[in-house]
Design an enzyme around this catalytic site. Structure first.
Site, PDB file in Angstrom:
ATOM      1  N   CYS A  81       0.837  -1.198   0.000  1.00  0.00           N
ATOM      2  CA  CYS A  81       0.000   0.000   0.000  1.00  0.00           C
ATOM      3  C   CYS A  81       0.875   1.252   0.000  1.00  0.00           C
ATOM      4  O   CYS A  81       1.830   1.354   0.778  1.00  0.00           O
ATOM      5  CB  CYS A  81      -0.921   0.004   1.213  1.00  0.00           C
ATOM      6  SG  CYS A  81      -2.022   1.441   1.282  1.00  0.00           S
ATOM      7  N   CYS A  85       0.220   5.116   6.757  1.00  0.00           N
ATOM      8  CA  CYS A  85      -0.453   5.026   8.056  1.00  0.00           C
ATOM      9  C   CYS A  85       0.510   4.435   9.077  1.00  0.00           C
ATOM     10  O   CYS A  85       1.040   3.328   8.887  1.00  0.00           O
ATOM     11  CB  CYS A  85      -1.699   4.151   7.953  1.00  0.00           C
ATOM     12  SG  CYS A  85      -2.826   4.639   6.625  1.00  0.00           S
ATOM     13  N   CYS A  88       0.146   0.685  10.282  1.00  0.00           N
ATOM     14  CA  CYS A  88      -0.165  -0.391   9.344  1.00  0.00           C
ATOM     15  C   CYS A  88       1.068  -1.116   8.817  1.00  0.00           C
ATOM     16  O   CYS A  88       1.932  -0.507   8.164  1.00  0.00           O
ATOM     17  CB  CYS A  88      -0.972   0.163   8.169  1.00  0.00           C
ATOM     18  SG  CYS A  88      -1.552  -1.146   7.063  1.00  0.00           S
ATOM     19  N   CYS A 125     -15.847 -10.225   5.467  1.00  0.00           N
ATOM     20  CA  CYS A 125     -15.279  -8.955   5.014  1.00  0.00           C
ATOM     21  C   CYS A 125     -13.981  -9.220   4.263  1.00  0.00           C
ATOM     22  O   CYS A 125     -13.155 -10.030   4.700  1.00  0.00           O
ATOM     23  CB  CYS A 125     -15.018  -8.032   6.197  1.00  0.00           C
ATOM     24  SG  CYS A 125     -14.477  -6.368   5.715  1.00  0.00           S
ATOM     25  N   CYS A 156     -18.870  -7.639   3.139  1.00  0.00           N
ATOM     26  CA  CYS A 156     -18.281  -6.362   3.523  1.00  0.00           C
ATOM     27  C   CYS A 156     -16.937  -6.264   2.819  1.00  0.00           C
ATOM     28  O   CYS A 156     -16.283  -7.281   2.558  1.00  0.00           O
ATOM     29  CB  CYS A 156     -18.098  -6.295   5.043  1.00  0.00           C
ATOM     30  SG  CYS A 156     -17.305  -4.778   5.651  1.00  0.00           S
ATOM     31  N   CYS A 216     -19.614   0.660   7.697  1.00  0.00           N
ATOM     32  CA  CYS A 216     -18.833   0.125   8.817  1.00  0.00           C
ATOM     33  C   CYS A 216     -17.680   1.095   9.020  1.00  0.00           C
ATOM     34  O   CYS A 216     -16.819   1.245   8.146  1.00  0.00           O
ATOM     35  CB  CYS A 216     -18.333  -1.274   8.481  1.00  0.00           C
ATOM     36  SG  CYS A 216     -17.223  -1.999   9.706  1.00  0.00           S
ATOM     37  N   ARG A 288     -18.115  -3.340  17.447  1.00  0.00           N
ATOM     38  CA  ARG A 288     -17.312  -4.548  17.223  1.00  0.00           C
ATOM     39  C   ARG A 288     -15.960  -4.462  17.901  1.00  0.00           C
ATOM     40  O   ARG A 288     -15.222  -3.486  17.744  1.00  0.00           O
ATOM     41  CB  ARG A 288     -17.114  -4.761  15.713  1.00  0.00           C
ATOM     42  CG  ARG A 288     -16.246  -5.989  15.374  1.00  0.00           C
ATOM     43  CD  ARG A 288     -16.197  -6.253  13.882  1.00  0.00           C
ATOM     44  NE  ARG A 288     -17.535  -6.483  13.373  1.00  0.00           N
ATOM     45  CZ  ARG A 288     -18.126  -5.709  12.468  1.00  0.00           C
ATOM     46  NH1 ARG A 288     -17.497  -4.669  11.972  1.00  0.00           N
ATOM     47  NH2 ARG A 288     -19.339  -5.988  12.063  1.00  0.00           N
TER      48      ARG A 288
END
Length: 365
Positions: A81, A85, A88, A125, A156, A216, A288
């Site tokens: 990616c 972040c 991450c 998901c 999802c 979500c 969640r």
């Protein structure tokens, strides 16, 4: 296959802009919407027993007692990616040992979804490490969504930032939920990531809503943020109109090689407080327990359920970090007298209605 051509003039859905609301430095500044940052901070500061009592009272008014949704998350495209972040391990900027992989095929994803269903999951998901998918990526994801939907599971996806026509294509493919977390309060956001803006997240949420996909959206705590930033995050979530149908609360998993690897862990009771206030401010949302559940332990998870958490990610992996295994989850739910809830859900605009379709425990739900 859903068409990815931009919607013709006159047929574009009414995308309502979602605007960033920053808390000014003055102590009397308020978050936009019905929930003020100060009011949320006051809830976070309440004596823990009082807060738990209030959260459980709100929870019982909107949800069946002991009802826990079981969801499974699969990383269908891992690593590489371009975002930075700080939490991450899938960022290409950090040396975390996570290698970039191609998008998984339909057969492999279908097999994983079937295994998740047999283990009791009701929602599946799919996560892909993209900043913003290309139209050809949406076409491939549409195939995966259709295959998982065909198994009778809720679907999802979390794929990064979307354009309005891409959100429509995912809806046409059968997508029920789209995950796009705000991560933290806007004031702390640039301490976490600099390759995108907070408003980018809100714009994608607006596109998802306009397409008729349920939202979500949650955040991460334990990234070095101040308590007021936790209040600010909850204010942003609770003041979305409507607020998200699912609100994942993550406890930072400190992965070596990421900039936040040395962050001090959040006090477990403070994590419980965040769950409780999310429940009070968003009473009809599924709250969640998400990443970091493995490090909480059974006792803290039990407090989180008491505070109003009624959904967990179920399985051995949460993208690329550890998650409690299925057997341990089943044992914990049984100890607490909780039921893994199998549902069929109409993902309508706003907050969907659920119909019970069985239970994964031996107790009466």
């Amino acid at each position: 296959m859903p068409s990815l051509a931009p919607v013709a003039t006159g047929t574009t859905p009414d995308v309502q802009p979602v605007h960033l609301h920053r808390r000014a430095s003055a102590p009397t500044a308020l978050a936009a919407g019905p929930w003020q940052v100060e009011a949320i901070q006051a809830l976070l500061d309440k004596p823990l027993m009082d807060l738990l009592f209030e959260a459980q009272t709100v929870h019982r008014q909107h949800w069946p007692a002991g009802d826990i949704e079981l969801a499974t998350l699969l990383s269908v495209k891992t690593g590489g990616c371009p975002e930075n972040c700080g939490y991450c391990p899938q960022s290409a900027e950090f040396d975390t040992g996570v290698k970039a992989e191609k998008l998984m095929g339909v057969q492999e994803v279908t097999a994983a979804a079937q295994a998740a269903k047999e283990a009791g999951a009701t929602r599946f998901c799919m996560g892909a490490a993209w900043r913003a998918p290309k139209d050809r990526d949406i076409e491939k994801m549409s195939e995966l969504i259709g295959a998982v939907k065909g198994l009778g599971l809720q679907t999802c996806a979390t794929l990064g930032m979307l354009q309005p026509h891409q959100a429509l294509a995912l809806k046409q493919a059968g997508l029920d939920y789209y995950n796009h977390n705000l991560d933290t309060a806007p004031e702390y956001y640039t301490d976490v990531v600099s390759t995108r803006q907070y408003q980018d997240r809100l714009d994608t949420l607006a596109s998802v809503r306009a397409a008729g996909i349920s939202v979500c959206c949650g955040g991460i705590v334990g990234m070095g943020e101040a308590p007021v930033h936790r209040a600010g995050l909850i204010a942003q979530l609770a003041n979305l109109n409507p607020y998200p149908e699912s609100v994942p609360i993550n406890s930072l998993v400190r992965v070596p090689g990421t900039p936040l690897a040395d962050s001090a862990p959040i006090d477990p009771f403070d994590f419980v407080r965040v769950i409780a206030v999310a429940r009070i401010t968003m009473p009809r949302a599924r709250v969640r327990l998400s990443a970091g559940r493995q490090q909480l332990g059974d006792a803290v998870q039990a407090l989180c359920f008491l505070a109003g958490a009624n959904s967990i990610f179920y399985g051995d992996k949460l993208l690329v970090t550890g998650n409690p295994d299925v057997a341990a989850d089943e044992q914990l739910l049984a100890k607490l007298g909780l039921c893994g809830h199998r549902t069929t859900e109409t993902a309508a605009h706003g907050h969907g209605q659920e119909e019970g379709a069985g239970c994964s425990c031996n107790e009466s739900c």
